[in-house]
Design an enzyme around this catalytic site. Sequence first.
Site, PDB file in Angstrom:
ATOM      1  N   GLY A 135       0.781  -1.230   0.000  1.00  0.00           N
ATOM      2  CA  GLY A 135       0.000   0.000   0.000  1.00  0.00           C
ATOM      3  C   GLY A 135       0.809   1.274   0.000  1.00  0.00           C
ATOM      4  O   GLY A 135       0.243   2.362  -0.087  1.00  0.00           O
ATOM      5  N   ASP A 194       3.246   4.075  -1.566  1.00  0.00           N
ATOM      6  CA  ASP A 194       3.569   4.597  -2.895  1.00  0.00           C
ATOM      7  C   ASP A 194       5.038   5.004  -3.005  1.00  0.00           C
ATOM      8  O   ASP A 194       5.691   4.739  -4.007  1.00  0.00           O
ATOM      9  CB  ASP A 194       2.690   5.807  -3.214  1.00  0.00           C
ATOM     10  CG  ASP A 194       1.207   5.453  -3.225  1.00  0.00           C
ATOM     11  OD1 ASP A 194       0.868   4.393  -3.782  1.00  0.00           O
ATOM     12  OD2 ASP A 194       0.404   6.208  -2.661  1.00  0.00           O
ATOM     13  N   HIS A 203      26.839   9.860 -16.168  1.00  0.00           N
ATOM     14  CA  HIS A 203      25.885   8.983 -15.485  1.00  0.00           C
ATOM     15  C   HIS A 203      24.850   8.538 -16.524  1.00  0.00           C
ATOM     16  O   HIS A 203      24.980   8.862 -17.707  1.00  0.00           O
ATOM     17  CB  HIS A 203      25.257   9.738 -14.308  1.00  0.00           C
ATOM     18  CG  HIS A 203      24.385   8.905 -13.425  1.00  0.00           C
ATOM     19  ND1 HIS A 203      24.696   7.613 -13.049  1.00  0.00           N
ATOM     20  CD2 HIS A 203      23.181   9.177 -12.839  1.00  0.00           C
ATOM     21  CE1 HIS A 203      23.741   7.144 -12.268  1.00  0.00           C
ATOM     22  NE2 HIS A 203      22.807   8.061 -12.141  1.00  0.00           N
ATOM     23  N   ASP A 258      30.218   7.412  -4.637  1.00  0.00           N
ATOM     24  CA  ASP A 258      29.154   6.500  -5.063  1.00  0.00           C
ATOM     25  C   ASP A 258      29.623   5.046  -4.881  1.00  0.00           C
ATOM     26  O   ASP A 258      30.658   4.657  -5.423  1.00  0.00           O
ATOM     27  CB  ASP A 258      28.847   6.812  -6.530  1.00  0.00           C
ATOM     28  CG  ASP A 258      27.807   5.902  -7.158  1.00  0.00           C
ATOM     29  OD1 ASP A 258      27.223   5.063  -6.453  1.00  0.00           O
ATOM     30  OD2 ASP A 258      27.564   6.055  -8.381  1.00  0.00           O
ATOM     31  N   SER A 280      13.741   8.511 -17.660  1.00  0.00           N
ATOM     32  CA  SER A 280      14.753   9.573 -17.650  1.00  0.00           C
ATOM     33  C   SER A 280      15.998   9.192 -18.453  1.00  0.00           C
ATOM     34  O   SER A 280      16.940   9.976 -18.520  1.00  0.00           O
ATOM     35  CB  SER A 280      15.173   9.872 -16.205  1.00  0.00           C
ATOM     36  OG  SER A 280      15.682   8.698 -15.594  1.00  0.00           O
ATOM     37  N   HIS A 281      16.006   7.994 -19.056  1.00  0.00           N
ATOM     38  CA  HIS A 281      17.232   7.535 -19.729  1.00  0.00           C
ATOM     39  C   HIS A 281      17.285   8.095 -21.149  1.00  0.00           C
ATOM     40  O   HIS A 281      17.024   7.394 -22.141  1.00  0.00           O
ATOM     41  CB  HIS A 281      17.300   6.012 -19.736  1.00  0.00           C
ATOM     42  CG  HIS A 281      18.704   5.492 -19.795  1.00  0.00           C
ATOM     43  ND1 HIS A 281      19.712   6.139 -20.483  1.00  0.00           N
ATOM     44  CD2 HIS A 281      19.295   4.391 -19.248  1.00  0.00           C
ATOM     45  CE1 HIS A 281      20.836   5.458 -20.364  1.00  0.00           C
ATOM     46  NE2 HIS A 281      20.609   4.408 -19.623  1.00  0.00           N
ATOM     47  N   HIS A 294      26.852   3.477 -12.845  1.00  0.00           N
ATOM     48  CA  HIS A 294      27.703   3.686 -11.670  1.00  0.00           C
ATOM     49  C   HIS A 294      29.105   3.116 -11.889  1.00  0.00           C
ATOM     50  O   HIS A 294      29.293   2.115 -12.584  1.00  0.00           O
ATOM     51  CB  HIS A 294      27.062   3.027 -10.441  1.00  0.00           C
ATOM     52  CG  HIS A 294      25.690   3.546 -10.153  1.00  0.00           C
ATOM     53  ND1 HIS A 294      25.462   4.650  -9.353  1.00  0.00           N
ATOM     54  CD2 HIS A 294      24.475   3.137 -10.579  1.00  0.00           C
ATOM     55  CE1 HIS A 294      24.154   4.880  -9.294  1.00  0.00           C
ATOM     56  NE2 HIS A 294      23.540   3.980 -10.026  1.00  0.00           N
ATOM     57  N   HIS A 302      25.653   6.223  -1.042  1.00  0.00           N
ATOM     58  CA  HIS A 302      24.822   5.650  -2.105  1.00  0.00           C
ATOM     59  C   HIS A 302      25.033   4.147  -2.266  1.00  0.00           C
ATOM     60  O   HIS A 302      25.771   3.703  -3.137  1.00  0.00           O
ATOM     61  CB  HIS A 302      25.076   6.364  -3.439  1.00  0.00           C
ATOM     62  CG  HIS A 302      23.976   6.099  -4.454  1.00  0.00           C
ATOM     63  ND1 HIS A 302      23.829   4.903  -5.090  1.00  0.00           N
ATOM     64  CD2 HIS A 302      22.969   6.877  -4.907  1.00  0.00           C
ATOM     65  CE1 HIS A 302      22.785   4.940  -5.912  1.00  0.00           C
ATOM     66  NE2 HIS A 302      22.246   6.147  -5.804  1.00  0.00           N
ATOM     67  N   ASP A 321       1.408   7.287   1.413  1.00  0.00           N
ATOM     68  CA  ASP A 321       0.304   6.387   1.058  1.00  0.00           C
ATOM     69  C   ASP A 321      -0.832   7.263   0.561  1.00  0.00           C
ATOM     70  O   ASP A 321      -1.562   7.853   1.352  1.00  0.00           O
ATOM     71  CB  ASP A 321      -0.117   5.578   2.287  1.00  0.00           C
ATOM     72  CG  ASP A 321      -1.214   4.566   1.962  1.00  0.00           C
ATOM     73  OD1 ASP A 321      -1.761   4.628   0.853  1.00  0.00           O
ATOM     74  OD2 ASP A 321      -1.523   3.724   2.820  1.00  0.00           O
TER      75      ASP A 321
END
Length: 561
Positions: free
Chosen positions: A59, A61, A152, A206, A244-245, A379, A401, A452
Site C-alpha cells: 500500500g 507509494d 551517469h 558513489d 529519464s534515460h 555507476h 549511495h 500512502d
Amino acid sequence: MSHPHPELSAPPPLAEGGLRVIPLGGLGEVGRNMTVFEYDGRLLIVDCGVLFPEDHHPGVDLILPDFDPIRDRLDDVEALVLTHGHEDHIGATPYLLRERGDIPLVGSELTLALLDSKLREHRLKETVHHQVREGDRMTLGPFDLEFIAVNHSIPDALAVAIRTGAGLVLHTGDFKMDQLPLDGRITDLRAFARLGEEGVDLFLTDSTNAETPGFTPTEKSITPVIDQVFRDSAQRIIVACFASHVHRVQQVLDAAVAHDRKVAYVGRSMVRNMAIAKELGYLTVPAGVLIDAKELPTLAPERQVLISTGSQGEPMSALSRIAQRNHNLVHIEAGDTVLLASSLIPGNENAVYRVINGLARWGAKVVHKGNALVHVSGHASAGELLYCYNIVKPRNVLPVHGEIRHLLANADLARLTGVPNVVIAEDGVVVDLVDGVAEIAGKVACGYVFVDGSSVGDITESDLKDRRILGEEGFISIIVVVDSVSGKVSSGPEIHARGNALEGSSFEEIKQPIIDALDRTIAEGNTDAYQLQQTVRRVVGRWVNSTHRRRPMIIPVVIEA
C-alpha cells in the site's frame, strides 16, 4: 575504520570550526539520497530523493527521507543542491518544499527542468533557482561550491566540491567513467586531480557498483545489440526503459531511422521527460520519426517502435498493461519483440519476471539483461573507484549511495589505495570533520517516512505489519454481546473470516470456548471491554494456530448491552 553502532547517542554540539555531515538517506539502501552539511550554524542539503517500495511495504507509494532531524532548522538551510535528475535524488523535493517553500534550488539545466515539472504536478510555486553547469563556482552563506561534470545514465549530472573553513569536501553524486559517452561529456578527471592537488579532506563516493570488478562498459557497447534486435525483428518492437534515460531513447530513435520505423512514446512520464529533453537539446529527434501513440493502429506492426515505461514491472505502467493485454492502444501479438533496456532494481525481480512471463505467454520475444547486453550501469565499478582514489588522494572517505555491502566494499577499495581514514556510516549517523579528521560523533533518530496516497508520514511500521498479516493470513472478526446486568453473553459469538482457508466456515467448535472464557474473565471481576476483547483474541488465536497452523489478524468486538 569506524563502524556505526545502534547504541550511538545523540551527537554533542559541533566543535567550533568543524563541519558536520548528516546522511538522512542513501546510506544502507539504493535510493532516498539526502545528505545535510552543517558549518558555522548554516545548513546545505545535497539531494532529496525517494525510495521505491518493495513487496514488504504493502500500500505504500513512496518512501521519503526523514526530515525530523532538521525540521526545526529549516530556516538555516542555504540551499538544496541536486546532483542530477533521477527520482532517487530529486523525488522528495516537493515534500521538503511543503515544509519550507522558499529553499533555493541549485542544479543543472535538465535537472531543474525535470524538477519543475514535478513541482507543477504537486501544485507548488517555483522557488529560487540557481542553474549551474560544470566549471561554475558560487558561494551560498559559508559554503563555497564548485561543480564538476560527471557521466551517469542521465545527462547533465554533476559532482559538487564544497569548501568551508573546515576543509574541502568532494561529493561525486552518482557517476561512472564512460570514456565514450553518447553525448561526449566525460567525467572531468582533470578537475578531480586538481582538487586532489588542493587537498580533499573528505571524499563522498558513489558505492553502488563497488562490488563489481573492472570498469563499467560504455553506453556505446549497447548500440550494436539494439541494431541487431531491429534487424532480427519482423514485427512490432517495444523498448522499455527508465523515463529519464535520454541516452537509451536516443539510441532507439537512431536505430528506428536506420531501419525505417516510426517511434511512439507510451507512458505519461516518458512523454513528459522526452519532451523536456528535446526542448533543451539533450535529445535529438530526427524529422519524421516520432508519431503520436494514437496513430499506432494505422501503422503496420513491422514499422512500429514503442518506447515505454515499466521496465521494473510496475503494475500500473504501460508495459504491465501491455503484458496483460489491457492497454487501450497496444495489443501484443506473437512475433513482437520486447526489449527491456534497464537493470533490475533490487526487490523488483519478481515483478519484472511476472511481466516477462506475461509477454512471452502471448508469443513475444523478450530481450533483457539476462540474455543480451541491453543495459549498462550508470555507476562506477571497482576499477574506476580505485582510479579516483589514486588521483584525488583524499584524507578521509565516507562511502555513500548503496546498501551496507556496497559501502563496505567501497571502504575496502579506499583502504587498498592508502586512504588514511575511512568512515562507514548509515542513515542518521553523524560524521564530524574537525582539524582534518572525520569521525563518527553520534546518531540522530532517522527512519522511513511512508507516502500512502495523500497521507505522508501517517503510516508506521506497525501499520505495515498489520497489512502484511492481512495480506498473508487474512482476518477473523468476532462479535459478542454481553449483558451489562447479568454479565453473561446474551448474543453471539458471531464469527466471520476473510482472506484465508477459514472463509465460509461455521466455527461452531470454538463458540462455546469463547463464551466459557468470557464467563471466567467476568467472574474474576474483569469487566473492562478491552480485557474482554483480549480474552476473545487469545482463545481464538490459540485455536486457529493449533488447528489450522495460521496466524490471521483477529478483530474481537465486545458490546455491552
